[in-house]
Design a protein around this motif. Structure first.
Motif, short mmCIF file in Angstrom:
data_model
loop_
_atom_site.label_atom_id
_atom_site.label_comp_id
_atom_site.label_asym_id
_atom_site.label_seq_id
_atom_site.Cartn_x
_atom_site.Cartn_y
_atom_site.Cartn_z
N PRO A 205 39.32 30.12 46.36
CA PRO A 205 40.11 29.11 46.71
C PRO A 205 40.80 29.46 48.03
CG PRO A 205 41.31 29.84 44.94
CD PRO A 205 39.91 30.71 45.25
N ALA A 206 41.32 27.99 48.86
CA ALA A 206 42.18 28.50 49.90
C ALA A 206 43.53 28.88 49.54
CB ALA A 206 42.24 27.02 50.93
N GLU A 207 44.03 28.11 48.36
CA GLU A 207 45.42 28.50 47.84
C GLU A 207 45.20 29.39 46.67
OE1 GLU A 207 47.98 28.38 49.40
OE2 GLU A 207 47.36 26.78 50.93
N GLY A 208 45.84 30.51 46.50
CA GLY A 208 45.62 31.38 45.21
C GLY A 208 44.58 32.19 45.33
N ALA A 209 43.96 32.61 46.41
CA ALA A 209 42.92 33.31 46.56
C ALA A 209 43.07 34.79 45.80
CB ALA A 209 42.34 33.59 47.91
N ARG A 210 44.22 35.43 45.80
CA ARG A 210 44.53 36.72 45.23
C ARG A 210 44.22 36.42 43.78
NH1 ARG A 210 48.66 37.81 41.30
NH2 ARG A 210 49.10 39.89 41.18
N ASP A 211 44.97 35.63 43.25
CA ASP A 211 44.80 35.21 41.78
C ASP A 211 43.55 35.14 41.34
OD1 ASP A 211 47.73 35.32 41.64
OD2 ASP A 211 47.99 33.14 41.67
N ALA A 212 42.63 34.44 42.18
CA ALA A 212 41.43 34.11 41.57
C ALA A 212 40.45 35.48 41.80
CB ALA A 212 40.62 33.19 42.73
N LEU A 213 40.82 36.12 42.68
CA LEU A 213 40.15 37.58 42.72
C LEU A 213 40.62 38.34 41.47
CD1 LEU A 213 38.33 39.46 44.44
CD2 LEU A 213 40.41 40.27 45.19
N ILE A 214 41.97 38.60 41.19
CA ILE A 214 42.41 39.24 40.07
C ILE A 214 41.83 38.68 38.75
CG2 ILE A 214 44.44 40.04 38.85
CD1 ILE A 214 45.74 40.40 41.59
N ALA A 215 41.60 37.58 38.80
CA ALA A 215 41.29 37.20 37.38
C ALA A 215 39.72 37.74 37.15
CB ALA A 215 41.15 35.41 37.28
N LEU A 216 39.01 37.93 37.93
CA LEU A 216 37.71 38.79 37.93
C LEU A 216 37.88 40.06 37.06
CD1 LEU A 216 35.69 37.80 41.01
CD2 LEU A 216 35.56 36.78 38.66
N ASP A 217 39.14 40.53 37.34
CA ASP A 217 39.54 42.04 36.77
C ASP A 217 40.81 41.90 36.50
OD1 ASP A 217 39.20 44.47 36.07
OD2 ASP A 217 38.76 45.53 37.93
N PRO A 218 41.21 41.41 35.42
CA PRO A 218 42.82 41.42 35.17
C PRO A 218 43.39 42.95 34.85
CG PRO A 218 41.67 39.63 34.00
CD PRO A 218 40.67 40.49 34.61
N ALA A 219 42.53 43.77 34.27
CA ALA A 219 43.24 45.10 34.00
C ALA A 219 43.37 45.93 35.22
CB ALA A 219 42.15 45.90 33.20
#
Length: 525
Positions: free
Chosen positions: A101-115
């Motif tokens: 997403p344009a906003e929250g890109a970091r959170d979207a990426l980390i959601a793929l590998d929360p650990a």
């Protein structure tokens, strides 16, 4: 007033001409083709309008700086739109795509590998810091003197910089995430550098700051509008732009340039006198076709040891009906990620037996998602299939008329998009089709070995190892564009134009020039 001839009407040639004219030089630009833009070209058919080259607007501050040098701004020259999502990714075997997403890109990426949240945060913070260091220091250096690079900041960071240069990008990524999808998202920007994650130095993890940290923009009207804006500014500065005017020879007397011989429409030759010649043509073309052997800096043996980067098969498709399954930018990543890179960059490239990955990790641009570039009720697609830089793969054509390997690669890509993205009738809906192959890149742009982007940014071909932007044998001969420093991509080409100005000024500083350039003063150059 110094007389300058610029060879090549791509973005680097136009930018160089505009800046030098503003510096007070008398500038003539010659372009062999009838259109300006070089690789950043466009093609229209039956109401569809396609960009035929670059399609990602990254490093916006580089464009901003360039326009401000000329007393204007990106906002005045272009209508920029922030893309949301920045891009979409289809992973082979996964049911749902991933959107950045344009906003929250970091959170979207980390959601793929929360650990791996902490590790990924460190990776992104390092990418931002390294990017800032590169754009404030290294990218704007001519490397004529290394002293300006030895700032307190770079000296403090030498141990880190050494590690970043010695460690391949893929290894650095694996240390921060074990999730294959994250590894692919962080690794794919190496393609913008003309190389693979295994061959790119770890320093290029800075590329992840561009999409995850900054987001992705798009200029309405396509990248032809970027070219048109710079051409307008060059004309305002007084540049004499001549299209359909191929350079045939750089004239040299007593070790210094005296002019450029160009071919006119009737086949006759004209000499354009010059005190300075800036060639933005492919460096291999400049040396092998425009210079006599005694004036060449690099031997054929030297060229044989260089990495030309990837080739590409492009498919420009006009499609009936809507394609909501595709974002403006869509990537298709295969599970056989490393095998695909090996096919493109492996030892067999350039010899009989080179192969095109199938399935391939594809890039698809759907500008009709954002812009009015297709007839009502239709979409247009730009599909890039990475292939070896090998002209034997062939040339493209319209409506399937290209060489066999090019058309088969396009067919396979169309079927792959249809299957992976849930568009089963995609092939039947295509109403306009044109393909472009490595042989086209060589014929149209003089691309060495048919490469699509330019020499790869491996460790041996980055920074000062990429080669100086001035001839060591001919006074007054300089270079700009993707085959010299700082490298490939539209932002790098704009910086290369600025480095020509710095060379002619005798400016060895490591950083961008002050904005704006002074008003033209006759004779300053």
């Amino acid at each position: 007033m110094r007389r300058v001839v610029v060879i090549g009407g791509g973005i680097s040639g136009l930018a160089t001409a505009a800046l030098l004219a503003r510096e007070g030089a008398s500038v003539t630009l010659v372009e062999a083709r009838d259109e300006l833009g070089g690789r950043a070209g466009s093609w229209e058919s039956n109401g569809f309008r396609f960009d035929t080259g670059p399609s990602w607007y990254l490093m916006p501050e580089v464009f901003d700086h360039f326009f401000r040098l000329l007393g204007t701004s990106s906002a005045e020259q272009l209508d920029l739109v922030r893309l949301d999502p920045a891009y979409r990714v289809y992973f082979e075997g996964e049911d749902a795509p991933f959107d950045l997403p344009a906003e929250g890109a970091r959170d979207a990426l980390i959601a793929l590998d929360p650990a791996a949240e902490q590790q990924l945060d460190r990776y992104l913070e390092s990418a931002a810091d390294t990017y800032d260091l590169a754009t404030s220091t290294f990218l704007y250096s001519t490397y004529e003197s290394l002293r300006p690079l030895l700032t307190p900041r770079t000296l403090r960071g030498l141990p880190t910089l050494t590690r970043l240069l010695a460690e391949p990008l893929d290894r650095r990524i694996r240390r921060h995430s074990r999730e294959p999808r994250v590894q692919q998202i962080l690794g794919y920007p190496s393609v913008f550098l003309g190389t693979s994650p295994a061959k790119a130095p770890g320093m290029y993890h800075l590329m992840s700051h561009l999409d995850v940290g900054q987001g992705v923009l798009y200029p309405r009207g396509g990248f032809a509008e970027v070219i048109a804006a710079i051409a307008r500014l060059a004309a305002v500065e007084g540049v004499d732009i001549r299209t359909g005017c191929p350079a045939r020879r750089i004239r040299i007397e007593a070790g210094a340039v005296t002019g450029v011989e160009v071919e006119l429409a009737d086949g006759s030759l004209e000499l354009l006198p010059a005190d300075v010649v800036v060639s933005t043509a492919d460096l291999h073309v400049t040396e092998q076709q425009l210079l006599s052997p005694e004036h060449r800096t690099r031997s054929e043996r030297w060229w044989d040891g260089r990495d030309p980067g990837p080739g590409a098969v492009l498919a420009l498709l006009g499609v009936r009906g809507e394609l909501p399954q595709l974002a403006h930018h869509t990537l298709l990543f295969t599970k056989a990620w490393e095998e695909g890179f090996d096919a493109i960059y492996g030892r067999g490239r350039g010899r009989a037996g080179t192969r095109i990955p199938d399935p391939a990790s594809l890039y698809v641009c759907r500008p009709s998602a954002t812009d009015d570039v297709a007839p009502e009720g239709h979409e247009n697609l730009f599909v890039l299939i990475p292939v070896p830089a090998d002209t034997s793969i062939g040339a493209g054509g319209v409506d399937g008329a290209g060489d066999d390997r090019v058309e088969r690669a396009a067919d396979a890509a169309i079927d792959q998009i249809a299957g992976w993205c849930g568009i089963p009738d995609l092939r039947e809906r295509i109403v306009v089709r044109r393909t472009i192959g490595p042989a086209d890149f060589e014929r149209e742009f003089g691309a060495w070995r048919g490469g699509a982007l330019g020499p790869a940014h491996t460790l041996r071909q980055s920074a000062f190892l990429r080669g100086a932007n001035t001839s060591s044998k001919v006074d007054g001969l300089l270079y700009a564009g993707a085959t010299t420093i700082p490298g490939i991509g539209l932002p790098m080409c704009l910086i290369s134009a600025e480095l020509v100005v710095k060379r002619l000024r005798g400016d060895v500083s490591a950083g961008p020039l002050p904005e704006p350039l002074a008003e033209p003063v006759a004779g300053r150059l």
